[in-house]
Write a protein that holds these residues in place. Structure first.
Motif, PDB file in Angstrom:
ATOM      1  N   PRO A  48      32.768  35.199  42.181  1.00 44.77           N
ATOM      2  CA  PRO A  48      33.489  33.949  41.878  1.00 44.77           C
ATOM      3  C   PRO A  48      34.050  33.315  43.152  1.00 44.77           C
ATOM      4  N   ARG A  49      34.444  32.052  43.054  1.00 40.28           N
ATOM      5  CA  ARG A  49      34.779  31.278  44.235  1.00 40.28           C
ATOM      6  C   ARG A  49      36.186  31.517  44.756  1.00 40.28           C
ATOM      7  N   ASN A  50      37.132  31.857  43.864  1.00 38.80           N
ATOM      8  CA  ASN A  50      38.532  31.878  44.266  1.00 38.80           C
ATOM      9  C   ASN A  50      39.184  33.248  44.165  1.00 38.80           C
ATOM     10  N   HIS A  51      38.475  34.180  43.531  1.00 42.29           N
ATOM     11  CA  HIS A  51      39.016  35.527  43.288  1.00 42.29           C
ATOM     12  C   HIS A  51      37.897  36.532  43.437  1.00 42.29           C
ATOM     13  N   ASN A  52      38.255  37.813  43.487  1.00 38.11           N
ATOM     14  CA  ASN A  52      37.252  38.859  43.505  1.00 38.11           C
ATOM     15  C   ASN A  52      36.837  39.250  42.097  1.00 38.11           C
ATOM     16  N   ASP A  53      35.553  39.529  41.947  1.00 35.13           N
ATOM     17  CA  ASP A  53      35.135  40.298  40.776  1.00 35.13           C
ATOM     18  C   ASP A  53      35.198  41.778  41.180  1.00 35.13           C
ATOM     19  N   LEU A  54      34.961  42.663  40.239  1.00 33.39           N
ATOM     20  CA  LEU A  54      35.103  44.089  40.538  1.00 33.39           C
ATOM     21  C   LEU A  54      34.119  44.540  41.608  1.00 33.39           C
ATOM     22  N   THR A  55      32.911  44.010  41.564  1.00 31.45           N
ATOM     23  CA  THR A  55      31.902  44.378  42.561  1.00 31.45           C
ATOM     24  C   THR A  55      32.421  44.083  43.972  1.00 31.45           C
ATOM     25  N   THR A  56      32.945  42.892  44.166  1.00 32.92           N
ATOM     26  CA  THR A  56      33.461  42.499  45.480  1.00 32.92           C
ATOM     27  C   THR A  56      34.661  43.357  45.875  1.00 32.92           C
ATOM     28  N   ALA A  57      35.562  43.574  44.931  1.00 33.51           N
ATOM     29  CA  ALA A  57      36.765  44.353  45.229  1.00 33.51           C
ATOM     30  C   ALA A  57      36.403  45.768  45.693  1.00 33.51           C
ATOM     31  N   LEU A  58      35.447  46.392  45.003  1.00 31.09           N
ATOM     32  CA  LEU A  58      35.051  47.758  45.390  1.00 31.09           C
ATOM     33  C   LEU A  58      34.369  47.775  46.760  1.00 31.09           C
ATOM     34  N   ALA A  59      33.557  46.772  47.017  1.00 26.95           N
ATOM     35  CA  ALA A  59      32.873  46.708  48.321  1.00 26.95           C
ATOM     36  C   ALA A  59      33.896  46.533  49.454  1.00 26.95           C
ATOM     37  N   LEU A  60      34.887  45.689  49.242  1.00 26.60           N
ATOM     38  CA  LEU A  60      35.903  45.473  50.278  1.00 26.60           C
ATOM     39  C   LEU A  60      36.714  46.750  50.514  1.00 26.60           C
ATOM     40  N   TRP A  61      37.040  47.404  49.423  1.00 25.68           N
ATOM     41  CA  TRP A  61      37.806  48.658  49.523  1.00 25.68           C
ATOM     42  C   TRP A  61      37.033  49.685  50.358  1.00 25.68           C
ATOM     43  N   ARG A  62      35.740  49.837  50.054  1.00 28.37           N
ATOM     44  CA  ARG A  62      34.936  50.822  50.792  1.00 28.37           C
ATOM     45  C   ARG A  62      34.854  50.429  52.261  1.00 28.37           C
ATOM     46  N   ALA A  63      34.673  49.149  52.515  1.00 23.36           N
ATOM     47  CA  ALA A  63      34.583  48.684  53.906  1.00 23.36           C
ATOM     48  C   ALA A  63      35.907  48.887  54.647  1.00 23.36           C
ATOM     49  N   SER A  64      37.021  48.821  53.917  1.00 23.22           N
ATOM     50  CA  SER A  64      38.336  48.938  54.567  1.00 23.22           C
ATOM     51  C   SER A  64      38.641  50.357  55.006  1.00 23.22           C
ATOM     52  N   GLY A  65      38.053  51.335  54.326  1.00 18.16           N
ATOM     53  CA  GLY A  65      38.344  52.727  54.630  1.00 18.16           C
ATOM     54  C   GLY A  65      39.633  53.245  54.005  1.00 18.16           C
ATOM     55  N   ALA A  66      40.311  52.440  53.182  1.00 15.82           N
ATOM     56  CA  ALA A  66      41.561  52.897  52.558  1.00 15.82           C
ATOM     57  C   ALA A  66      41.266  53.975  51.508  1.00 15.82           C
ATOM     58  N   PRO A  67      42.074  55.032  51.458  1.00 11.00           N
ATOM     59  CA  PRO A  67      41.837  56.084  50.449  1.00 11.00           C
ATOM     60  C   PRO A  67      41.989  55.598  49.008  1.00 11.00           C
ATOM     61  N   ARG A  68      42.908  54.654  48.787  1.00 14.05           N
ATOM     62  CA  ARG A  68      43.153  54.232  47.398  1.00 14.05           C
ATOM     63  C   ARG A  68      43.064  52.735  47.225  1.00 14.05           C
ATOM     64  N   LEU A  69      42.712  52.359  46.001  1.00 13.60           N
ATOM     65  CA  LEU A  69      42.642  50.945  45.652  1.00 13.60           C
ATOM     66  C   LEU A  69      43.381  50.714  44.339  1.00 13.60           C
ATOM     67  N   TRP A  70      44.267  49.728  44.358  1.00 16.15           N
ATOM     68  CA  TRP A  70      44.909  49.262  43.127  1.00 16.15           C
ATOM     69  C   TRP A  70      44.418  47.852  42.840  1.00 16.15           C
ATOM     70  N   LEU A  71      43.937  47.630  41.626  1.00 18.65           N
ATOM     71  CA  LEU A  71      43.469  46.306  41.236  1.00 18.65           C
ATOM     72  C   LEU A  71      44.624  45.517  40.629  1.00 18.65           C
ATOM     73  N   THR A  72      44.760  44.275  41.067  1.00 17.38           N
ATOM     74  CA  THR A  72      45.799  43.431  40.476  1.00 17.38           C
ATOM     75  C   THR A  72      45.253  42.022  40.245  1.00 17.38           C
ATOM     76  N   HIS A  73      46.112  41.101  39.784  1.00 16.89           N
ATOM     77  CA  HIS A  73      45.692  39.749  39.397  1.00 16.89           C
ATOM     78  C   HIS A  73      44.598  39.843  38.323  1.00 16.89           C
ATOM     79  N   VAL A  74      44.840  40.727  37.383  1.00 21.20           N
ATOM     80  CA  VAL A  74      43.843  41.088  36.373  1.00 21.20           C
ATOM     81  C   VAL A  74      43.867  40.083  35.223  1.00 21.20           C
ATOM     82  N   GLY A  75      42.700  39.569  34.884  1.00 22.26           N
ATOM     83  CA  GLY A  75      42.574  38.675  33.731  1.00 22.26           C
ATOM     84  C   GLY A  75      42.115  39.432  32.489  1.00 22.26           C
ATOM     85  N   HIS A  76      42.198  38.769  31.338  1.00 24.55           N
ATOM     86  CA  HIS A  76      41.866  39.456  30.077  1.00 24.55           C
ATOM     87  C   HIS A  76      40.410  39.915  30.009  1.00 24.55           C
ATOM     88  N   HIS A  77      39.507  39.193  30.685  1.00 20.34           N
ATOM     89  CA  HIS A  77      38.101  39.624  30.636  1.00 20.34           C
ATOM     90  C   HIS A  77      37.917  40.967  31.324  1.00 20.34           C
TER      91      HIS A  77
END
Ligand SMILES: [Mn+2]
Ligand SMILES: [Mn+2]
Ligand SMILES: [Mn+2]
Ligand SMILES: [Mn+2]
Ligand SMILES: [Zn+2]
Ligand SMILES: [Zn+2]
Lengths: 254, 254
Positions: B197-226
Motif C-alpha cells: 500500500p502507498r501510505n502504510h505497511n502491509d504485513l509482507t513489507t513490515a516483516l521484510a523491514l524487520w528482517r533487514a533491520s536485524g532487530a530481535p523483536r517486532l511489534w506490529l502497531t497501527h493495526v486495522g480491522h482487516h
C-alpha cells in the motif's frame, strides 16, 4: 417523540479542565455527573437521531450506525467537530447528511477525506427546511468563524440551539421575536463580566438575550469551569425559568 | 525504569470500525480488550511520562498534569494528534515541550492556539538528543505528510517506534542496521497485499523491514480491522519474534 439529549455541555476545555484545582473542577473530578464534555446534542424523533455538533469522542459507542440520520454543525471549531474524525471512516452506506454553515475551510482535512460524512451545501438562513419529521431554521450567530444556530421544530415543539455566539445578530434576535420558541439553549461560557467577552456570552448577556427573545425558558450551555464555580457559590442564583444544562440531561419536548 | 505502555494501537478508524460487521469488529465490540484506539504510546521512565502521539481522547483522565514531561509527535494526521485539542487549554505551567517533524502546517489551529503545548523547533534527524533520562533519535519515515519515527534509548535499552510509514527511507533503514535496537514497533496496517500500500505497511513489507533491520523483536502497531481479521484465521501465524501490540499492553524495557 421529540427529546433533547445533552451529551456535551462544556466549552473547549471541558470540566474539569486538565490540571485545574478550582472547586468546580475538583467537584467534577470526584463526581462524574458534574463533568462536561465539549458541545454535542442528540435530538431524538420518531425517525432517529439528529446530532447537533460532535464535540465528544465516543459517538461510535453511543450510537449504532443507522441511528444517526443527520448531523447539524454550528461551526468548524475543533471542540464542535472533533468527534467526526474517527466516525468518518465507517464503510457503510447511506452516507450521513451533514448540514453546516458556509465555511469554505472546514476543520483540518474533513472536507478532503469526508468518508461517510456527506457535507451538504449550506442551507439558506431564516428559512425553515424540512428534514424528515424535523424542521430546522439556520440562524446566523456572532463568533470568530462562520457560525449558525438552529431553530428545531417538531410538530408543535419549537426550540432554538444557539452556540457559539457573543450576543446575537439583530436579524437573528428579530427572527426569534417573530417566531417564538418555547426554549432557548444558549451559549453562556462565563459568569457576569465587567465587559461582554468577544467570542461567547457571559451570563449578563445571555440573560439579556433571553429576555429580549421572549422565550419562556433558557438553558445555558457551553459552560466553562469559571461559570460552574460561580454558580456553586451561595447567593449566585439564576432567575426563574433559567437552568444550566448538564451532560446526560434529557428534555422531553415542550 | 523503562516501560512502554501501548495506549492506542489502531489505525485512524480504530477497531471496531463504526458500523462494521466483520468478525474482528464484532469480536472487539464484545471484548473491550480487543478494541484499538488510534495511535498513542506512553514511555515511563524515572522522571515521568513521554507520550508518543496523542490519538486518544481521554489523556486528561489517564494522566495528571505534571506526569507528562514531553510529547513526541510522529506527524500531524488527526489520528495521531486529536487528543491534544482538549488538553491544550490547561492553564498550568510549565508548558509541555512537544517535539515534532518539520511540518509548517500542523493540524487545524494547534499552532495558532497551542495553550499549554510548547511546540519546539524540529530536532535534527539521525542525531541522538538528550531529553532528561531519555535519549531520542528522530528517523524520517515515508508517509503522505512530513513524518518521523523515534529511536528511544534509556540506559542500555533501545527501541524504535516507526509509524506511520510505507516502507522505510534507505537512510533510516541503514541507521537501524548500524545502531541496532532490541525491538521495532512498526506500522503494519493490513495483511499481505498483492502490492504494497502507498501510505502504510502491509504485513509482507513490515516483516521484510524487520528482517533487514536485524532487530530481535517486532511489534506490529497501527493495526486495522482487516489485519485483525486476517490474524484470527487459522493458519495465519506470525514468525517467531513478531507480536501484535494491543491497547493496554505494557512492555518492561529490554
Ligand atoms: Mn465552542
Ligand atoms: Mn467556537
Ligand atoms: Mn495514522
Ligand atoms: Mn498518518
Ligand atoms: Zn477549574
Ligand atoms: Zn471490521
Amino acid at each position: 417523540m421529540f427529546e433533547i439529549e445533552f451529551i456535551g455541555t462544556g466549552d473547549a476545555a471541558g470540566v474539569p479542565v486538565w490540571g485545574c484545582d478550582c472547586p468546580a473542577c475538583r467537584r467534577a473530578s470526584a463526581d462524574p455527573a458534574r463533568r462536561r464534555e465539549s458541545a454535542c446534542v442528540a435530538v431524538h424523533t420518531e425517525t432517529g437521531v439528529t446530532l447537533i455538533d460532535a464535540g465528544v469522542g465516543d459517538l461510535a459507542r453511543r450510537f449504532a450506525f443507522g441511528q444517526i440520520r443527520r448531523i447539524l454543525l454550528t461551526h468548524f471549531h475543533m471542540d464542535h467537530v472533533q468527534g467526526l474524525f474517527p466516525l468518518r471512516w465507517c464503510e457503510r452506506t447511506p452516507r450521513i447528511p451533514v448540514h453546516r454553515p458556509d465555511d469554505p475551510i472546514g476543520a483540518d482535512d474533513l472536507y478532503k477525506h469526508p468518508g461517510v460524512l456527506d457535507f451538504r451545501p449550506p442551507l439558506a438562513p431564516f428559512v425553515e427546511h424540512d428534514l424528515g419529521d424535523l424542521h430546522i431554521t439556520p440562524l446566523p450567530l456572532r463568533h470568530s468563524r462562520p457560525t449558525q444556530g438552529y431553530v428545531l421544530r417538531h410538530q408543535r415543539h419549537r426550540l432554538a440551539y444557539l452556540t457559539d455566539t457573543a450576543g446575537l445578530p439583530e436579524t437573528t434576535l428579530r427572527h426569534l421575536q417573530r417566531h417564538p420558541v418555547a426554549a432557548l439553549v444558549l451559549d453562556c461560557h462565563v459568569p457576569p463580566q465587567p465587559r461582554p467577552p468577544r467570542n461567547h456570552n457571559d451570563l449578563t448577556t445571555a440573560l439579556a438575550l433571553w429576555r429580549a427573545s421572549g422565550a419562556p425558558r433558557l438553558w445555558l450551555t457551553h459552560v466553562g469551569h469559571h461559570l460552574d464555580d460561580w454558580l456553586r457559590q451561595p447567593g449566585n442564583a439564576l432567575p426563574e425559568g433559567v437552568r444550566v444544562a448538564a451532560d446526560g440531561l434529557r428534555l422531553a419536548g415542550d
